[in-house]
Design an enzyme around this catalytic site. Structure first.
Site, PDB file in Angstrom:
ATOM      1  N   LYS A 114      41.376  15.272 -24.128  1.00 46.36           N
ATOM      2  CA  LYS A 114      41.334  14.401 -25.310  1.00 46.36           C
ATOM      3  C   LYS A 114      42.673  13.755 -25.626  1.00 46.36           C
ATOM      4  O   LYS A 114      42.784  13.016 -26.596  1.00 46.36           O
ATOM      5  CB  LYS A 114      40.860  15.201 -26.531  1.00 46.36           C
ATOM      6  N   LYS A 193      30.084  16.290 -18.514  1.00 42.64           N
ATOM      7  CA  LYS A 193      29.328  16.975 -19.559  1.00 42.64           C
ATOM      8  C   LYS A 193      28.681  15.961 -20.513  1.00 42.64           C
ATOM      9  O   LYS A 193      29.301  14.967 -20.863  1.00 42.64           O
ATOM     10  CB  LYS A 193      30.301  17.869 -20.350  1.00 42.64           C
ATOM     11  N   LYS A 196      29.018  14.014 -27.307  1.00 42.77           N
ATOM     12  CA  LYS A 196      28.749  13.015 -28.340  1.00 42.77           C
ATOM     13  C   LYS A 196      29.745  11.873 -28.303  1.00 42.77           C
ATOM     14  O   LYS A 196      29.490  10.801 -28.818  1.00 42.77           O
ATOM     15  CB  LYS A 196      28.650  13.621 -29.738  1.00 42.77           C
TER      16      LYS A 196
HETATM   17  P1  ATP Z   1      33.002  15.953 -28.466  1.00 42.52           P
HETATM   18  O1  ATP Z   1      32.459  14.892 -27.575  1.00 42.52           O
HETATM   19  O2  ATP Z   1      33.428  15.467 -29.825  1.00 42.52           O
HETATM   20  O3  ATP Z   1      34.018  16.838 -27.798  1.00 42.52           O
HETATM   21  P2  ATP Z   1      30.741  17.573 -27.841  1.00 42.52           P
HETATM   22  O4  ATP Z   1      29.555  16.697 -27.687  1.00 42.52           O
HETATM   23  O5  ATP Z   1      31.407  18.036 -26.596  1.00 42.52           O
HETATM   24  O6  ATP Z   1      31.799  16.908 -28.806  1.00 42.52           O
HETATM   25  P3  ATP Z   1      30.956  19.814 -29.545  1.00 42.52           P
HETATM   26  O7  ATP Z   1      30.781  19.461 -30.957  1.00 42.52           O
HETATM   27  O8  ATP Z   1      32.352  19.946 -29.049  1.00 42.52           O
HETATM   28  O9  ATP Z   1      30.205  18.791 -28.638  1.00 42.52           O
HETATM   29  O10 ATP Z   1      30.203  21.160 -29.193  1.00 42.52           O
HETATM   30  C1  ATP Z   1      29.395  21.869 -30.067  1.00 42.52           C
HETATM   31  C2  ATP Z   1      28.830  23.089 -29.389  1.00 42.52           C
HETATM   32  O11 ATP Z   1      27.891  22.679 -28.410  1.00 42.52           O
HETATM   33  C3  ATP Z   1      29.848  23.931 -28.633  1.00 42.52           C
HETATM   34  O12 ATP Z   1      29.435  25.269 -28.691  1.00 42.52           O
HETATM   35  C4  ATP Z   1      29.760  23.419 -27.233  1.00 42.52           C
HETATM   36  O13 ATP Z   1      30.125  24.388 -26.275  1.00 42.52           O
HETATM   37  C5  ATP Z   1      28.281  23.091 -27.120  1.00 42.52           C
HETATM   38  N1  ATP Z   1      28.061  21.952 -26.220  1.00 42.52           N
HETATM   39  C6  ATP Z   1      28.545  20.706 -26.368  1.00 42.52           C
HETATM   40  N2  ATP Z   1      28.155  19.905 -25.372  1.00 42.52           N
HETATM   41  C7  ATP Z   1      27.389  20.681 -24.564  1.00 42.52           C
HETATM   42  C8  ATP Z   1      26.693  20.450 -23.349  1.00 42.52           C
HETATM   43  N3  ATP Z   1      26.708  19.250 -22.770  1.00 42.52           N
HETATM   44  N4  ATP Z   1      25.998  21.460 -22.791  1.00 42.52           N
HETATM   45  C9  ATP Z   1      25.960  22.677 -23.375  1.00 42.52           C
HETATM   46  N5  ATP Z   1      26.610  22.977 -24.519  1.00 42.52           N
HETATM   47  C10 ATP Z   1      27.316  21.992 -25.117  1.00 42.52           C
END
Ligand code: ATP
Ligand code: LTN
Length: 332
Positions: A114, A193, A196
């Site tokens: 990030k 991955k 969002k």
């Molecule tokens: P950002 O893009 O802002 O980093 P993010 O989409 O990666 O956000 P988070 O809010 O960081 O999502 O994650 C929330 C929870 O969901 C955490 O426990 C994270 O491990 C899980 N998580 C996020 N994305 C995934 C994914 N693609 N698969 C499985 N678990 C996920």
């Protein structure tokens, strides 16, 4: 006396919740609702490590709370709250900053990912605040997706370091990572991955999307570069796109990979992608409808987060008082 073990987890209101967060984290929170004393937080203080539009942050915080409830997190069974409503997070966050090493923080992959722009101090020290979030509640397990494993490991190291100096202050928590769905990948790029903040909107499915949008995204999902085989088989190395869709289908239906291979034997990718889309639509439909209903009742949502903050603060302040005493701070 509550004999159950304790759970803690949090998600940033930095974007609309995705199918990845649902399958990697929230689904488990819901499944274990009766078996654990659980705290689920909306970590708004973490979200500002990346620049946010204030009105959007406020709206997404309320939407995220409504989605937590709509997913099945009954606020009378678990504690749902907003991080900035419980000042102990910031307070213990500062303390733990002083027990977290520069070298440890430098190794965090999320920071490296990030830190392309706006490399602020908060982004760098974020894992110390995350450790504070967790340790305030003395939890046994932290249900998260596999991308958070490294942060939970750091939290354990910091807690152990603190305990070694001051005695048994913190319970050492463990990450709770699901066997299937721990890392849902982008539908358009199965090597990254689903997230969002993905720049490609077609790679990511949001919990509140319409059935039409969800079906469109699954129909165009990447399967495999050698489409001539056209066979649904679990092979993450050779066919990461298909393996990802199988993970999603397994999470949505409860079927094992063997059962999925049998079900789609000789039916090809087209039929499989449609089936995955339909299963996800059906899984998300009640969540979307319930979220809409709950969001219309602002007074109810306010009562939920107030009750949550009160319950969370009672536990958190107890831990914080203990920490301050150990450190040698004069009691107020
Ligand atoms: P950002 O893009 O802002 O980093 P993010 O989409 O990666 O956000 P988070 O809010 O960081 O999502 O994650 C929330 C929870 O969901 C955490 O426990 C994270 O491990 C899980 N998580 C996020 N994305 C995934 C994914 N693609 N698969 C499985 N678990 C996920
Ligand atoms: N770092 C997590 C969000 C997060 C969290 C936590 C998760 C902040 N504090 C405490 C579990 C426990 C993320 O980026 N998904």
């Amino acid at each position: 006396m509550d004999e159950r073990k304790t759970m803690f987890s949090g998600i940033q209101p930095s974007g609309d919740l995705t199918l990845g967060s649902y399958m990697g984290a929230i689904r488990n929170w819901v499944d274990m609702i009766d078996d654990y004393n659980a705290y689920y937080c909306i970590v708004d203080m973490h979200a500002i490590t990346v620049r946010q539009v204030p009105a959007d942050l406020r709206r997404r915080t309320m939407e995220q709370l409504a989605q937590y409830i709509a997913c099945g997190l009954d606020p009378h069974k678990v504690t749902l709250f907003v991080q900035s409503h419980v000042p102990a997070h910031a307070e213990l966050g500062w303390v733990l900053n002083c027990y977290t090493m520069f070298g440890e923080l430098s190794r965090m992959t999320q920071f490296k990912d990030k830190s392309a722009e706006n490399i602020n101090g908060g982004l760098f020290t974020y894992p110390a605040l995350m450790a504070a979030d967790i340790l305030l509640y003395q939890p046994d397990y932290i249900p998260v997706g596999s991308d958070q494993k490294q942060h939970v490991e750091l939290c354990r190291d910091v807690a152990t370091r603190f305990n070694n100096i001051y005695g048994d202050v913190f319970t050492i928590p463990q990450a709770y990572i699901p066997r299937v769905g721990a890392r849902i990948m982008s539908l358009t790029d199965p090597t990254s991955k689903m997230s969002k903040s993905d720049k490609d909107p077609n790679g990511c499915v949001h919990l509140l999307e319409t059935p039409e949008e969800i079906m469109r995204k699954f129909k165009r999902a990447v399967t495999d570069s050698d489409t001539s085989e056209n066979c649904v088989r679990y092979d993450p190395a050779e066919k990461p796109g298909v393996a990802n869709l199988m993970q999603i289908y397994s999470c949505a239906t409860g079927e094992s990979f063997d059962e999925i291979e049998k079900e789609f034997l000789g039916r090809g990718y087209g039929a499989f992608k449609t089936a995955v889309g339909e299963a996800v639509v059906e899984q998300l439909r009640p969540i979307r409808e319930e979220t809409k209903r709950i969001l219309a009742d602002k007074a109810y949502l306010e009562s939920v987060y107030r009750m949550g903050a009160e319950k969370a603060a009672a536990t958190a302040n107890k831990t914080l008082r203990k920490v301050y005493k150990k450190l040698g701070f004069v009691a107020r």
